[in-house]
Design an enzyme around this catalytic site. Structure first.
Site, PDB file in Angstrom:
ATOM      1  N   ASP A  35       0.825  -1.214   0.000  1.00 37.94           N
ATOM      2  CA  ASP A  35       0.000   0.000   0.000  1.00 37.94           C
ATOM      3  C   ASP A  35       0.852   1.255   0.000  1.00 37.94           C
ATOM      4  OD1 ASP A  35      -2.012  -1.708   0.218  1.00 37.94           O
ATOM      5  OD2 ASP A  35      -2.769  -1.004   2.166  1.00 37.94           O
ATOM      6  N   TYR A  38       2.305   1.936  -3.327  1.00 33.61           N
ATOM      7  CA  TYR A  38       1.214   2.347  -4.208  1.00 33.61           C
ATOM      8  C   TYR A  38       0.852   3.811  -3.953  1.00 33.61           C
ATOM      9  CZ  TYR A  38      -3.403   2.326  -6.430  1.00 33.61           C
ATOM     10  OH  TYR A  38      -4.492   2.603  -7.216  1.00 33.61           O
ATOM     11  N   SER A  84     -33.518  -9.205 -20.574  1.00 31.19           N
ATOM     12  CA  SER A  84     -33.513  -9.894 -19.283  1.00 31.19           C
ATOM     13  C   SER A  84     -33.651 -11.389 -19.559  1.00 31.19           C
ATOM     14  CB  SER A  84     -34.632  -9.384 -18.399  1.00 31.19           C
ATOM     15  OG  SER A  84     -35.846  -9.547 -19.059  1.00 31.19           O
ATOM     16  N   LEU A  85     -33.504 -12.185 -18.535  1.00 36.75           N
ATOM     17  CA  LEU A  85     -33.504 -13.632 -18.739  1.00 36.75           C
ATOM     18  C   LEU A  85     -34.824 -14.230 -18.287  1.00 36.75           C
ATOM     19  CD1 LEU A  85     -30.003 -14.227 -17.164  1.00 36.75           C
ATOM     20  CD2 LEU A  85     -30.565 -14.686 -19.550  1.00 36.75           C
ATOM     21  N   LYS A 117     -25.131 -16.559 -11.625  1.00 36.44           N
ATOM     22  CA  LYS A 117     -26.027 -15.409 -11.791  1.00 36.44           C
ATOM     23  C   LYS A 117     -25.760 -14.469 -10.620  1.00 36.44           C
ATOM     24  CE  LYS A 117     -30.687 -14.101 -13.093  1.00 36.44           C
ATOM     25  NZ  LYS A 117     -30.767 -12.890 -12.309  1.00 36.44           N
ATOM     26  N   LYS A 289     -26.070 -20.400 -21.094  1.00 39.54           N
ATOM     27  CA  LYS A 289     -26.083 -19.730 -22.396  1.00 39.54           C
ATOM     28  C   LYS A 289     -25.614 -20.683 -23.490  1.00 39.54           C
ATOM     29  CE  LYS A 289     -24.854 -15.400 -20.114  1.00 39.54           C
ATOM     30  NZ  LYS A 289     -23.852 -14.367 -19.842  1.00 39.54           N
ATOM     31  N   CYS A 407     -29.830  -9.380  33.866  1.00 38.49           N
ATOM     32  CA  CYS A 407     -28.868  -9.943  32.924  1.00 38.49           C
ATOM     33  C   CYS A 407     -28.913 -11.466  33.037  1.00 38.49           C
ATOM     34  CB  CYS A 407     -27.466  -9.423  33.237  1.00 38.49           C
ATOM     35  SG  CYS A 407     -26.188 -10.302  32.313  1.00 38.49           S
TER      36      CYS A 407
END
Ligand code: IVH
Length: 671
Positions: A35, A38, A84-85, A117, A289, A407
């Site tokens: 980090d 970076y 859409s499906l 999905k 698909k 309690c």
């Protein structure tokens, strides 16, 4: 001053390095720089861009967060409608789908691609000449909202693609938030007193519609790419498209598989349903698909759903079961939470025998009683919740639940602050609180002491070896005693003691988080440790000084002040300090380059700066060891005033606080 070729080269290299670091971190999950390095690259680049603003390009990594809020989202027309499906809920429906595919294609020769999905938000990204031009939501499928500015904060989405032949293309996929991150965001929402999100998907949707890019950037959105269109390249299949997406450095889900027939599809669905809960992100099914694009074309679509794809939806994550008993748990700060003990029921991959009831208001509102049948749901978080009572299954003699007055652990009378829904056990020495504080301290998000789990903490506590977290660092003195306890062998004790020893290396913000100050989560610990630099500065700080820190509200400040006023806590801190824990933030102790003009100084920024965005100036100050506060007080060291500075400037003058302009600031920081 025009930039020299050397500067141009430098800027280009920095951008490439940062893009590559983003790719390795966010897409490959295999970072190769830390980090700190970076941040340094980023700072170097933004310094250069501040000096040569003409060289700023829209795909520079500095442009992922813009300072100007969006006023309205423009509409975008989708070049190809976003369909859409159609859904299927069981295997029979999948077989029906497969039959139709076979009939229309008039062949057995086709392949399916099975994908997860993702339960997120569908997004379309348009690239022209290699540059990301637009990011748009699905909307009604034909027109969506232009959310480009927000999309650009997602670091797994390339802002540009360099080299290569493919320059004009569209990518579709899903923006999502990981389950863990969703929980963290909700924790923060709660602290800020803001509305909680129902689940990760709503959080992602809400975030994409925010007008302030800075807030969007603070929420870790992510993107799975699953669709590719381009006029620059001919592709023949869905899998080829996915391969191109990977080549272009998009994040493509690794669970995707190609299979030969619908039985294989079923196997894939069953396999995924089993591991669903283990995934870091939410899914609600599998998308199937047809792979070849020529076959997809032949199948076409009807009423906005393609005939070449289908969604197999997992069974609803709801079930009905009986509440055997309602009992109460006591947390580390004494909060009493009611929990339902349920007749065990199998739900979406695991057996559930408990559900949180949150608080007593909730029980009252839903009128949940012992013996009731209830509908439970496994939502975005792992802990299931009770949705509603099935009233017609209720026994005649059932009685409303009575809130306990003592309690359940230590029998102290419970207290309820007027402005809160929670009841508390006020006894600091309540065993539940003692154990809870230690468990929190050793938790993997805090000191990460592996091997010191709940059951071992309980045993050590019973043996009188562990009454608070400071005792952990004395355990080595009692090695003999521990070895005498049944089930502890030389090796296991050695492992625990080693884990305790190495926890001393944890950075200050983890230690601070581990202390268990109320309302101080991981993020707030980071912010406090960064802004104050050491525990001593936090102990000294007033509520006003704490509230002056960006993102810290009065509720947190009050809690911090209260915690560090308490002698018990200060004593523990002293013991931990003696044991060698870190009570100063890394940057300072690790010889981070401190600028004496800025280190430990408080700045207030006002007006518009010419060469820095406000966040940039803030970051520079913080990196050099200074603090930025939002209001001017006698303790302010510098007011950095840009053009059109208003009341803060007036106040600084009236208090005699030093006012500097941008050029003074540059001198200060360059020193
Ligand atoms: S393909 C026609 N693939 O499901 C093709 N969609 O009901 C439609 N979704 O709006 C998109 N994961 O938000 C596709 N692997 C995946 C998906 C996926 C989730 C969502 C997407 C879309 C909705 C369709």
């Amino acid at each position: 001053m025009p930039a020299s070729p050397e500067i141009l080269r430098k800027i280009k290299t920095l951008r490439e390095k940062i893009d590559d670091a983003d790719y390795r971190y966010y897409t490959l999950a295999d970072p190769d720089i830390d980090d700190y390095t970076y941040d340094k690259l980023m700072k170097e680049l933004s310094d250069l861009e501040a000096e040569y603003p003409d060289l700023i390009t829209s795909d520079s990594p500095t442009q992922r967060v813009s300072g100007t809020p969006t006023s309205v989202f423009k509409s975008v027309n989708h070049s190809v409608p976003m369909l859409s499906l159609s859904n299927s809920y069981n295997f029979e429906e999948l077989i029906e789908f497969d039959k139709r595919v076979k009939n229309i294609l008039e062949t057995d020769d086709y392949e399916y691609v099975c994908e997860l999905k993702f339960d997120g938000i569908a997004i379309s990204l348009t690239y022209q000449n290699g540059l990301l031009i637009t990011g748009a939501t699905r909307g009604d499928g034909l027109t969506g909202d232009d959310v480009t500015q927000n999309i650009k904060t997602i670091r797994s989405i390339p802002l540009s693609v360099r080299g290569g032949k493919i320059k004009n293309f569209e990518v579709r996929g899903e923006v999502f938030i990981c389950k863990d991150d969703f929980l963290k965001i909700n924790e923060e929402q709660e602290l800020k007193g803001e509305k909680l999100f129902a689940n990760a998907r709503n959080t992602a949707a809400g975030t994409l519609k925010l007008k302030k890019t800075i807030t969007v950037a603070s929420r870790p959105l992510n993107f799975f790419a699953y669709n590719f269109f381009s006029s620059d390249v001919q592709i023949k299949s869905h899998t080829e498209g996915l391969a191109k997406l990977k080549e272009l450095k998009f994040l493509v889900n690794s669970k995707t598989e190609s299979v030969n027939d619908i039985t294989e599809v079923k196997k894939f669905c069953d396999k995924i349903e089993l591991i669903r809960d283990e995934l870091e992100y939410e899914i609600d099914g599998v998308v199937v698909k047809v792979n070849l694009l020529s076959q997809q074309d032949k199948l076409g679509s009807v009423s906005r759903s393609p005939r070449w794809a289908v969604a197999y939806k997992f069974k609803a994550k709801e079930a009905i079961t009986k509440v055997n008993k309602i009992f109460c748990q006591v947390g580390r700060i004494g909060t009493v939470t009611p929990v339902a003990d349920l007749q065990p029921v199998f739900l979406a991959g695991s057996t559930i025998s408990r559900a949180t009831l949150h608080n007593f208001d909730e029980i009252k509102r839903k009128d949940i009683r012992e013996g009731d049948y209830v509908k439970i749901e496994k939502g975005g978080d792992v802990i299931p919740k009770v949705l509603e009572v099935i009233k017609n299954k209720r026994k005649k003699n059932s009685k409303p639940y009575k809130i306990p007055d003592k309690c359940p652990v230590c029998k102290t009378k419970l207290e309820k602050p007027e402005d809160e829904v929670y009841y508390y056990c006020p006894n600091y020495n309540c065993e539940a609180q003692i154990l809870g504080r230690i468990e929190h301290f050793v938790h993997r998000n805090a000191m990460e002491i592996e091997g010191l789990g709940t059951s071992i903490i309980e045993i050590f506590n019973k043996e009188g070896l562990l009454n608070n977290y400071a005792d952990i660092y004395d355990l080595h003195k009692f090695k003999k005693e521990i070895l005498n306890i049944e089930r502890f062998g030389e090796k296991s004790v050695e492992n625990i003691l080693n884990a305790i020893e190495s926890s001393k290396e944890k950075p200050f913000d983890k230690v601070l988080f581990g202390l268990g100050v109320r309302h101080i989560g991981e993020r707030t610990s980071k912010i406090l440790s960064k802004n104050f630099g050491s525990i001593d500065n936090i102990i000294k700080a007033t509520a006003d000084e704490i509230t002056a820190v960006h993102e810290i509200g009065p509720k947190i400040a009050e809690s911090v002040v209260k915690f560090f006023k308490d002698d018990k806590n200060l004593k523990n801190i002293e013991r931990l300090r003696k044991a060698g824990l870190k009570f100063e933030s890394e940057k300072k102790s690790a010889g981070f380059k401190i600028n004496e003009n800025v280190n430990n100084k408080t700045f207030v920024l006002t007006g518009t700066l010419e060469n820095y965005k406000r966040e940039e100036a803030q970051k520079i100050i913080e990196d050099l060891g200074g603090r930025v506060s939002s209001s001017v007080s006698k303790k302010t060291d510098y007011v950095l005033a840009g053009s059109e500075a208003g009341s803060k400037l007036e106040k600084a003058k009236s208090l005699g606080v030093k006012v500097i302009d941008e050029s003074d600031f540059v001198k200060l920081i360059k020193n």
